[in-house]
Design a protein around this motif. Sequence first.
Motif, PDB file in Angstrom:
ATOM      1  N   ARG A 343       3.776   5.190  13.176  1.00  0.00           N
ATOM      2  CA  ARG A 343       3.566   4.233  11.934  1.00  0.00           C
ATOM      3  C   ARG A 343       5.065   3.342  11.250  1.00  0.00           C
ATOM      4  O   ARG A 343       5.257   2.773  12.501  1.00  0.00           O
ATOM      5  CB  ARG A 343       3.933   5.307  10.463  1.00  0.00           C
ATOM      6  CG  ARG A 343       5.159   6.031  10.322  1.00  0.00           C
ATOM      7  CD  ARG A 343       5.145   6.834   9.117  1.00  0.00           C
ATOM      8  NE  ARG A 343       6.313   7.675   8.593  1.00  0.00           N
ATOM      9  CZ  ARG A 343       7.312   6.911   8.417  1.00  0.00           C
ATOM     10  NH1 ARG A 343       7.263   5.674   7.907  1.00  0.00           N
ATOM     11  NH2 ARG A 343       8.924   7.840   8.359  1.00  0.00           N
ATOM     12  N   SER A 344       4.225   2.647  10.439  1.00  0.00           N
ATOM     13  CA  SER A 344       5.641   1.162  10.258  1.00  0.00           C
ATOM     14  C   SER A 344       6.376   2.446   8.947  1.00  0.00           C
ATOM     15  O   SER A 344       6.086   2.958   8.224  1.00  0.00           O
ATOM     16  CB  SER A 344       4.749   0.230   9.808  1.00  0.00           C
ATOM     17  OG  SER A 344       4.206   0.558   8.507  1.00  0.00           O
ATOM     18  N   LEU A 345       7.624   1.360   7.917  1.00  0.00           N
ATOM     19  CA  LEU A 345       7.521   2.559   7.167  1.00  0.00           C
ATOM     20  C   LEU A 345       6.730   2.204   5.716  1.00  0.00           C
ATOM     21  O   LEU A 345       6.653   3.413   5.065  1.00  0.00           O
ATOM     22  CB  LEU A 345       8.963   0.852   6.428  1.00  0.00           C
ATOM     23  CG  LEU A 345       9.882   0.580   7.009  1.00  0.00           C
ATOM     24  CD1 LEU A 345      10.944  -0.490   6.137  1.00  0.00           C
ATOM     25  CD2 LEU A 345      10.865   2.485   7.367  1.00  0.00           C
ATOM     26  N   HIS A 349      -0.474   4.169  11.985  1.00  0.00           N
ATOM     27  CA  HIS A 349      -1.597   3.324  12.387  1.00  0.00           C
ATOM     28  C   HIS A 349      -2.317   4.711  13.033  1.00  0.00           C
ATOM     29  O   HIS A 349      -3.386   4.911  13.316  1.00  0.00           O
ATOM     30  CB  HIS A 349      -0.732   3.342  13.856  1.00  0.00           C
ATOM     31  CG  HIS A 349       0.710   2.150  13.018  1.00  0.00           C
ATOM     32  ND1 HIS A 349       0.459   0.791  12.781  1.00  0.00           N
ATOM     33  CD2 HIS A 349       1.898   1.697  13.464  1.00  0.00           C
ATOM     34  CE1 HIS A 349       1.427  -0.200  11.967  1.00  0.00           C
ATOM     35  NE2 HIS A 349       2.041   0.563  12.347  1.00  0.00           N
ATOM     36  N   PHE A 387       0.382  -1.904  16.379  1.00  0.00           N
ATOM     37  CA  PHE A 387       1.736  -1.628  16.186  1.00  0.00           C
ATOM     38  C   PHE A 387       2.180  -2.574  15.735  1.00  0.00           C
ATOM     39  O   PHE A 387       2.811  -3.529  16.388  1.00  0.00           O
ATOM     40  CB  PHE A 387       2.584  -0.957  17.229  1.00  0.00           C
ATOM     41  CG  PHE A 387       1.620   0.443  17.973  1.00  0.00           C
ATOM     42  CD1 PHE A 387       1.767   2.082  17.205  1.00  0.00           C
ATOM     43  CD2 PHE A 387       0.853   0.815  18.616  1.00  0.00           C
ATOM     44  CE1 PHE A 387       0.579   2.893  17.336  1.00  0.00           C
ATOM     45  CE2 PHE A 387       0.284   1.292  19.321  1.00  0.00           C
ATOM     46  CZ  PHE A 387       0.166   2.868  19.024  1.00  0.00           C
ATOM     47  N   VAL A 388       2.531  -2.331  14.363  1.00  0.00           N
ATOM     48  CA  VAL A 388       3.709  -3.709  13.795  1.00  0.00           C
ATOM     49  C   VAL A 388       4.461  -2.780  13.156  1.00  0.00           C
ATOM     50  O   VAL A 388       3.970  -2.253  11.892  1.00  0.00           O
ATOM     51  CB  VAL A 388       2.354  -5.154  13.289  1.00  0.00           C
ATOM     52  CG1 VAL A 388       3.562  -5.489  12.523  1.00  0.00           C
ATOM     53  CG2 VAL A 388       1.797  -5.316  14.624  1.00  0.00           C
ATOM     54  N   TYR A 389       5.963  -3.603  13.187  1.00  0.00           N
ATOM     55  CA  TYR A 389       6.822  -3.197  11.911  1.00  0.00           C
ATOM     56  C   TYR A 389       7.085  -3.909  10.737  1.00  0.00           C
ATOM     57  O   TYR A 389       8.104  -4.932  11.695  1.00  0.00           O
ATOM     58  CB  TYR A 389       7.825  -2.588  12.817  1.00  0.00           C
ATOM     59  CG  TYR A 389       9.355  -1.741  12.019  1.00  0.00           C
ATOM     60  CD1 TYR A 389       8.948  -0.755  11.591  1.00  0.00           C
ATOM     61  CD2 TYR A 389       9.834  -2.747  11.386  1.00  0.00           C
ATOM     62  CE1 TYR A 389      10.119  -0.135  11.544  1.00  0.00           C
ATOM     63  CE2 TYR A 389      11.297  -1.841  10.943  1.00  0.00           C
ATOM     64  CZ  TYR A 389      11.157  -0.476  10.856  1.00  0.00           C
ATOM     65  OH  TYR A 389      12.158  -0.267  10.482  1.00  0.00           O
ATOM     66  N   TRP A 391       9.211  -5.802   8.295  1.00  0.00           N
ATOM     67  CA  TRP A 391      10.640  -6.477   7.548  1.00  0.00           C
ATOM     68  C   TRP A 391      11.333  -6.623   6.457  1.00  0.00           C
ATOM     69  O   TRP A 391      10.425  -8.054   6.407  1.00  0.00           O
ATOM     70  CB  TRP A 391      11.448  -5.887   8.803  1.00  0.00           C
ATOM     71  CG  TRP A 391      11.989  -7.304   9.430  1.00  0.00           C
ATOM     72  CD1 TRP A 391      11.073  -6.925  10.189  1.00  0.00           C
ATOM     73  CD2 TRP A 391      12.660  -8.460   9.210  1.00  0.00           C
ATOM     74  NE1 TRP A 391      11.398  -9.404  10.446  1.00  0.00           N
ATOM     75  CE2 TRP A 391      12.215  -9.274  10.612  1.00  0.00           C
ATOM     76  CE3 TRP A 391      14.168  -8.663   8.162  1.00  0.00           C
ATOM     77  CZ2 TRP A 391      12.914 -10.535   9.732  1.00  0.00           C
ATOM     78  CZ3 TRP A 391      14.178  -9.608   8.059  1.00  0.00           C
ATOM     79  CH2 TRP A 391      13.708 -10.435   8.904  1.00  0.00           C
ATOM     80  N   LYS A 399       7.775  -9.879  11.021  1.00  0.00           N
ATOM     81  CA  LYS A 399       7.353  -8.761  12.203  1.00  0.00           C
ATOM     82  C   LYS A 399       7.523  -8.359  12.825  1.00  0.00           C
ATOM     83  O   LYS A 399       7.748  -9.492  13.719  1.00  0.00           O
ATOM     84  CB  LYS A 399       5.731  -8.921  11.213  1.00  0.00           C
ATOM     85  CG  LYS A 399       5.199  -8.768   9.982  1.00  0.00           C
ATOM     86  CD  LYS A 399       3.321  -9.214  10.179  1.00  0.00           C
ATOM     87  CE  LYS A 399       3.117  -9.267   8.540  1.00  0.00           C
ATOM     88  NZ  LYS A 399       1.422  -8.877   8.386  1.00  0.00           N
ATOM     89  N   LYS A 401       6.439  -6.806  16.605  1.00  0.00           N
ATOM     90  CA  LYS A 401       5.509  -5.643  17.135  1.00  0.00           C
ATOM     91  C   LYS A 401       5.654  -4.697  18.222  1.00  0.00           C
ATOM     92  O   LYS A 401       7.089  -4.832  18.474  1.00  0.00           O
ATOM     93  CB  LYS A 401       4.673  -6.832  18.507  1.00  0.00           C
ATOM     94  CG  LYS A 401       3.771  -7.959  17.490  1.00  0.00           C
ATOM     95  CD  LYS A 401       3.012  -8.956  17.704  1.00  0.00           C
ATOM     96  CE  LYS A 401       2.112 -10.081  16.734  1.00  0.00           C
ATOM     97  NZ  LYS A 401       1.416 -10.973  17.642  1.00  0.00           N
ATOM     98  N   ALA A 404       7.382   1.256  16.807  1.00  0.00           N
ATOM     99  CA  ALA A 404       6.628   2.328  15.817  1.00  0.00           C
ATOM    100  C   ALA A 404       7.319   3.507  15.699  1.00  0.00           C
ATOM    101  O   ALA A 404       8.823   3.671  15.891  1.00  0.00           O
ATOM    102  CB  ALA A 404       5.505   2.633  15.775  1.00  0.00           C
ATOM    103  N   LEU A 424      12.358   5.998  15.109  1.00  0.00           N
ATOM    104  CA  LEU A 424      12.130   5.008  15.833  1.00  0.00           C
ATOM    105  C   LEU A 424      11.904   4.699  16.721  1.00  0.00           C
ATOM    106  O   LEU A 424      12.556   4.927  18.111  1.00  0.00           O
ATOM    107  CB  LEU A 424      12.500   2.866  15.885  1.00  0.00           C
ATOM    108  CG  LEU A 424      12.228   1.794  15.567  1.00  0.00           C
ATOM    109  CD1 LEU A 424      10.775   1.636  14.327  1.00  0.00           C
ATOM    110  CD2 LEU A 424      12.921   1.049  15.543  1.00  0.00           C
TER     111      LEU A 424
END
Length: 497
Positions: A343-345, A349, A387-389, A391, A399, A401, A404, A424
């Motif tokens: 997942r991201s924050l 995913h 998969f994108v994070y 912030w 973002k 890439k 995760a 992370l």
Amino acid sequence: MSKNVKHRQHLSSYLTKHRASSQQNGGNLHSKEAEKKKDERLQPKKDSKATTYKAIQRGKMSIHDIPGEIMMNIFSYLLPQDLILASQVCKTWHRLANDNTLWRPIFKKYSGIKTGGSEREVKHKSIESMKQECMTRCVHQRNKRVFKHLRKRKSPYTGLQESKEVEQALRTAGMTFELVMIDSDDREHTLGHQDVFYHTMSVSIRWFALEMPPLKSIKEIQLYSRNPLFYNHATGKPVKDGPYQRSLLITQDFKWSDWKGKPVGGDEVINLYSQPHGLTVAVYKGDEEMAFVSHGLSLDNLVQQCVYGTPEEPFTTSENKCLDPGMSSRHGLLDYQLTVQLRSLRKEHWDDQFRHVDCREGSFDGGYANFTVVKPDQRIKINVEEFVYPWKTDMFKGKVKDVAILDLTMLDEGNNIFWAASSLVKIERNKEISKMFDFDYRYDSIISIEYADSKGKIIIQICKMDSGETFLTNLIVSLSLEAIDDRFGTKYKPLDK
């Protein structure tokens, strides 16, 4: 000139000469007598209750010279949190600020006790007992409010407390999270959290500010929960700026030179660095200033850690031992359950669960027991997003890439938590796949994810086909033999010679 006028002039002249003579002959005597009487007034009488007070010279008075009765009157206007601070100034203030006279009305207002019974119980104790009784009652009331949201039965899916229950409990208590960064001069830099994100198996917390301490100066990072003590009984909300307790959750050493140049990912603005125990540090490119800090905490006993810890020691529970009197040859190697999520924050995913995970006989390697959860030829079809994070800070956002957050929970054969982690991880593309397949695949769509800590290691491989379908092609978990032996009382790990 009339006789009356001459008489008045003569009398005026006489009085003027008499006054001048008196000032010359007895002026010094009168001055000394006046000073003596003044000093006598400043000196306490022998039979007076004020004999403990010293004579104070004009212009030399300090706050410590104020009588205790007056200080008590001043302290009566202070709020509880101010009384607590005042009690730390000196021994005299400690005694005065902790007096029952000041804490009795606070006890009545915040303890939640409607009758005077408890107040009568503490009257015969020391003059400072009311404060301690007030704190004890308030902590009890708070904990009662918190744990009423937690059911004894845990989630059948993860074996953890339900995420919504944990969120409700912490929000009801008004708990916040503090990040303390200690520099080389032992100065503490404290930040209150900006965001909290609750997920199926963990909670992620983020801190950022316009001014952050230099990375090179930080030597230790600590994470605390901040737990209010006093609540408004009408609204149920914590008293604003009221006193609180702190519970230590995580503490770890930090040395920037050990991590510099080893990011797990980044974009045009920041680089992300994954630290032990779920800590993530984001650093601006170029000037190497800290952008934000985030931390992942497993839901495993999280509420208990927040409530029962102390400022010096984290709360720990005794580990459930799974000892087998018969001690079968496969004890501690069978019937595990693994739940994993990427997942991201904010957004999940992919997540999945695997039951009846066993270690095949002889699958030991380098101090680990290897559990092959998914074999390369099984090809489990999954739905996974890019998969994108995302912030953000006070000034920027972006973002990243191919990174995760990996959440995992592994239950043993007794449905007790053996391994839980939130960290992370890097999404590596085009990495050599573990085994060739008998079907076509797009080579540039193979990704690999790896994570390791003191309890174990995990390897995940995902392959995307030309058709757009995505398959989980490999998943291996390796558990530390030392951790297995400690939990099950076995002796799989060879003794060092």
